[in-house]
Scaffold this active site. Structure first.
Site, short mmCIF file in Angstrom:
data_model
loop_
_atom_site.label_atom_id
_atom_site.label_comp_id
_atom_site.label_asym_id
_atom_site.label_seq_id
_atom_site.Cartn_x
_atom_site.Cartn_y
_atom_site.Cartn_z
CG ASN A 49 -36.48 -105.85 -12.63
OD1 ASN A 49 -36.74 -106.65 -12.15
ND2 ASN A 49 -36.50 -103.90 -12.11
CD GLU A 62 -42.62 -107.69 -18.78
OE1 GLU A 62 -40.80 -107.51 -18.60
OE2 GLU A 62 -42.51 -106.94 -19.00
ZN LIG Z 1 -40.31 -104.58 -21.22
#
Ligand SMILES: [Zn+2]
Length: 148
Positions: A49, A62
Site C-alpha cells: 500500500n 493489490e
Molecule cells: Zn483496495
C-alpha cells in the site's frame, strides 16, 4: 495432487506478500499491507500500500501488484495473496475486488492472512468475494461495431 500444488502456490504467494509488506508506505494509518499476484505467465508480481497526505489518493497493495502485472503485459490473473500486520486477514476492499475482476481467470483464488499467521490463510475465490462484478456488454458492443 492439484490441491497440494495449490497449497504450495498459495504459501509461496503469502511469503512474497509478507516480504512486499516491508515496503509499505503507511505513515498515516500505520496499517501495512503486501500483496503478491500470480499471473498466467507464472510470474509473481508484488505490491504494497502507498498512502498519500491527501488520503483519497492512497493506493492499495493489490492494485499496485495488478498494475505492475498489466504493465508487464499480463492480463490473466490466477491468484493473489494479501498480508497485513493487522489482527484479521485483510480481504480486498470493494474497489480492489472490481479492479482484480477485470483480469481474473475463472476460479481466481484470493488468500488473506496476517503476518503473524501466514500458515493459516483464509481462502476464497474472487467470484465469492464479488459475485456480481460490473461488466460491460462487450459482445453487444462488438456486434454493433461489426455491423457498420
Ligand atoms: Zn483496495
Amino acid at each position: 495432487v492439484k490441491k497440494n500444488r495449490n497449497i504450495r502456490m498459495v504459501s509461496r504467494l503469502l511469503q512474497a506478500a509478507a516480504e512486499a509488506m516491508a515496503d509499505a508506505y503507511a505513515p498515516y494509518s500505520r496499517f501495512r499491507v503486501g500483496a503478491a499476484l500470480l499471473a498466467s505467465n507464472q510470474k509473481i508480481y508484488t505490491g504494497c500500500n502507498v498512502e498519500n497526505v491527501s488520503y483519497g489518493l492512497t493506493i492499495c497493495a493489490e492494485r499496485v501488484a495488478a498494475v505492475k502485472a498489466v504493465a508487464d503485459g499480463q492480463r490473466e490473473f490466477r491468484a493473489v495473496a494479501i498480508v497485513s500486520d493487522g489482527t484479521t486477514p485483510p480481504f480486498p476492499c470493494g474497489a480492489c475486488r472490481q479492479f482484480l475482476a477485470e483480469f481474473a481467470l475463472p476460479g481466481m483464488i484470493v488468500a488473506a492472512a496476517t503476518r503473524k499467521d501466514l500458515a493459516d490463510p483464509r481462502l476464497l475465490t474472487l467470484r465469492e468475494l464479488l459475485p456480481h462484478a460490473f461488466r460491460l456488454d462487450k459482445k453487444g458492443t462488438t456486434s454493433r461495431r461489426a455491423s457498420r
